[in-house]
Enzyme design. Structure first.
Site, PDB file in Angstrom:
ATOM      1  N   HIS A  46     -23.680  42.140 -19.744  1.00 60.47           N
ATOM      2  CA  HIS A  46     -24.609  43.204 -20.134  1.00 60.47           C
ATOM      3  C   HIS A  46     -23.860  44.451 -20.620  1.00 60.47           C
ATOM      4  CE1 HIS A  46     -27.699  46.241 -20.077  1.00 60.47           C
ATOM      5  NE2 HIS A  46     -27.107  46.876 -19.084  1.00 60.47           N
ATOM      6  N   HIS A  70     -21.253  52.060 -18.188  1.00 62.65           N
ATOM      7  CA  HIS A  70     -22.489  52.813 -17.970  1.00 62.65           C
ATOM      8  C   HIS A  70     -23.224  52.477 -16.674  1.00 62.65           C
ATOM      9  CE1 HIS A  70     -24.681  49.334 -19.738  1.00 62.65           C
ATOM     10  NE2 HIS A  70     -25.691  49.801 -19.043  1.00 62.65           N
ATOM     11  N   GLU A  74     -23.934  53.691 -10.907  1.00 55.03           N
ATOM     12  CA  GLU A  74     -25.222  53.282 -10.366  1.00 55.03           C
ATOM     13  C   GLU A  74     -25.086  52.037  -9.479  1.00 55.03           C
ATOM     14  OE1 GLU A  74     -28.163  54.798 -10.866  1.00 55.03           O
ATOM     15  OE2 GLU A  74     -29.227  53.296  -9.665  1.00 55.03           O
ATOM     16  N   ASP A  75     -24.302  51.084  -9.927  1.00 52.68           N
ATOM     17  CA  ASP A  75     -24.148  49.849  -9.159  1.00 52.68           C
ATOM     18  C   ASP A  75     -23.091  49.963  -8.060  1.00 52.68           C
ATOM     19  OD1 ASP A  75     -26.035  48.946 -10.849  1.00 52.68           O
ATOM     20  OD2 ASP A  75     -24.771  47.527 -11.943  1.00 52.68           O
ATOM     21  N   ASP A 136     -28.258  50.269 -24.229  1.00 54.06           N
ATOM     22  CA  ASP A 136     -28.459  49.617 -22.934  1.00 54.06           C
ATOM     23  C   ASP A 136     -29.850  48.976 -22.905  1.00 54.06           C
ATOM     24  OD1 ASP A 136     -28.445  49.129 -20.071  1.00 54.06           O
ATOM     25  OD2 ASP A 136     -29.519  51.032 -19.830  1.00 54.06           O
ATOM     26  N   ASP A 257     -44.455  45.321 -49.308  1.00 50.35           N
ATOM     27  CA  ASP A 257     -43.039  45.405 -48.936  1.00 50.35           C
ATOM     28  C   ASP A 257     -42.684  44.521 -47.745  1.00 50.35           C
ATOM     29  OD1 ASP A 257     -44.366  46.883 -47.053  1.00 50.35           O
ATOM     30  OD2 ASP A 257     -42.868  48.488 -46.966  1.00 50.35           O
TER      31      ASP A 257
HETATM   32 MN    MN Z   1     -27.470  48.865 -18.101  1.00 50.75          MN
END
Ligand code: MN
Length: 497
Positions: A46, A70, A74-75, A136, A257
């Site tokens: 990811h 990123h 957080e993790d 993300d 279009d």
């Molecule tokens: Mn992420």
């Protein structure tokens, strides 16, 4: 999946750039090792894909590195200290920004989505944080099938209502198109199926004509001495097509279009030359010639559009623009963030960008640290009318939300959303009744302020509390929100209203 895959996408990276990407790759791979996503694939996939999308839209090496990192804070797989030590303040700032943005939840009605979009921008402090967040989200949307169905809908709605319009506002069509088309089937499965089928039929019908026609056009241009150009064709995004069909009263025949031929030239004068050659050979449809080079769209889009009869019964839209315009359209703001010194970029080239964040470009790019709690551009953003297209403008007018609300910030950058005319007292109570009940003094933008001070958008408010401080009757005159009034009255021993 190698670091090389990423650096190969970058436009002439330096030795340092490559080293940075390789390091970010290695650190992220090690940090997320052993962690799996819902799909069963390694979590590292990811962050790798997020970094890859950032490279694809030509973002700077620091942003790509931050893409790799990123989710690490957080993790809990890396600490802020580790990132600072390995990558320095700028990249840490970007990662922190993405982490913070991920936590930002606006608990309001759905009709307030517009304010959330603005809140997003205002909270990010650096536009690169938003772009990392968009990439993300794009990868999360590409893998949404692994998520629980009820969650799928919520995420798709958020993507369609917040992320895709933001990408559009930033003119990163490459992202907004895909975000829209990935959300579409989760939210409107029936419409999606219909439009998809329609496009399939249309393509079968039109494609042979189009290919033949493109050959004739190339030949005609070359015969007139225009040689330095490229062509291709593009299929309209399904979501934007579906909206357009609705606008045309359901008549797909009026949408020309679905497939459009594109011509990319070296210079603006070549665009007009190509248009002249085409119109002299093929009859244009009246009222369908649009010169967005002379008069760009509000989001900065530049191109000439014309629709012609091909002579064999078909009608084809042709879009003519320079390579430079095309790059700006696909990558939008991202294509400008690569320039180290934006002062060298002509102001008029950034016209559309200035509309988005007026006069603040240098601030924005160079203020990579968040030591100033309220960057000037937040205020400007709040005061300015954002670049809007016609539809969004209508939406703005309808909700008129932003003109009735104030976004003020705590020194930590948390957003407090208040009704217009709110004072510092309302602000304090909005954070917590305990804080409201013990206001001793208040600083607004680092200056002592009186308690009746009305807040302006983007104000940074610091409430200093004291144990012994408590509300007095005068505070009722300063409080606009019912919540503040209720607490003040309770504290004064009054009965509820
Ligand atoms: Mn992420």
């Amino acid at each position: 999946m190698t670091a090389k895959e990423i650096t190969a996408l970058m436009d002439s990276p330096t030795v340092e750039d490559i080293a940075l990407i390789e390091k970010a790759y290695a650190v992220a791979e090690k940090a997320h090792r052993g962690v799996l996503r819902k799909s069963g694939e390694p979590y590292f996939n990811h962050v790798f894909e997020t970094a890859k999308i950032l490279a694809e839209i030509n973002m700077c090496p620091q942003a790509i590195a931050a893409g790799f990192l990123h989710d690490s804070i957080e993790d809990g797989v890396l600490t802020e200290e580790e990132i600072r030590k390995e990558f320095g303040e700028e990249i840490l700032f970007l990662v922190q920004g993405v982490t913070k943005l991920g936590k930002l939840k606006y608990r309001g009605a759905e009709r307030h989505m517009e304010s959330l979009r603005k809140l997003f921008v205002a909270s990010a402090q650096d536009i690169r944080v938003i772009i990392i967040k968009l990439c993300d989200r794009l990868h999360n949307m590409r893998t949404l099938q692994h998520v629980r169905p009820d969650k799928q809908k919520r995420i798709a709605l958020e993507t369609l209502e917040i992320y895709a319009p933001l990408a559009y506002r930033l003119s990163i069509r490459k992202l907004s198109r895909e975000l829209e088309d990935l959300s579409f089937p989760y939210l409107y499965p029936e419409e999606y199926k219909n439009v998809k089928e329609l496009v399939k039929q249309k393509s079968v019908e039109t494609l042979p004509h189009l290919e033949k026609f493109m050959k004739s056009v190339k030949k005609a241009l070359a015969e007139e001495g225009l040689t330095n150009f490229n062509t291709d064709y593009r299929q309209k995004g399904l979501y934007s097509l579906s909206k357009k069909i609705i606008r045309k009263g359901g008549e797909i025949e009026k949408v020309y279009d679905i497939l459009a031929m594109r011509i990319f030239t070296e210079s603006v004068s070549d665009c007009y030359k190509a248009l002249g050659i085409i119109h002299s050979k093929w009859r244009p449809l009246p009222g369908r010639i649009k010169d967005y080079i002379a008069v760009p769209k509000p989001n900065g889009y530049k191109s000439i559009h014309t629709t012609v009869f091909t002579g064999d019964g078909a009608i084809v839209e042709i879009q003519i623009r320079t390579h430079e315009m095309h790059r700006a359209d696909e990558y939008g703001i991202a294509s400008y963030l690569r320039y180290k010194d934006l002062k060298n970029v002509q102001n008029k080239e950034l016209g559309w960008f200035n509309q988005f964040l007026p006069k603040s470009i240098n601030n924005l790019i160079h203020s990579t640290k968040s030591d100033k709690p309220t960057p000037a551009w937040i205020k400007e953003l709040a005061e300015s009318h954002l670049a809007t297209n016609g539809e969004d403008m209508m939406e703005d007018l309808k909700t008129d939300f932003f003109s009735q609300r104030i976004f003020a910030f705590t020194p930590k950058g948390d957003v407090v959303d208040l009704p217009l005319g709110s004072t510092v007292v309302d602000f304090a109570y909005a954070i917590h009744s305990d804080i409201g009940n013990h206001i001793s003094s208040v600083m607004v933008n680092n200056k002592i302020a009186s308690l009746d001070k009305e807040l302006q958008n983007g104000d940074c408010v610091e409430v200093i509390t004291k144990k012994g401080a408590k509300p007095n009757r005068k505070w009722l005159d300063h409080a606009k929100t019912s919540m503040a009034r209720k607490h003040i009255k309770a504290s004064l021993g009054d009965k509820a209203e």
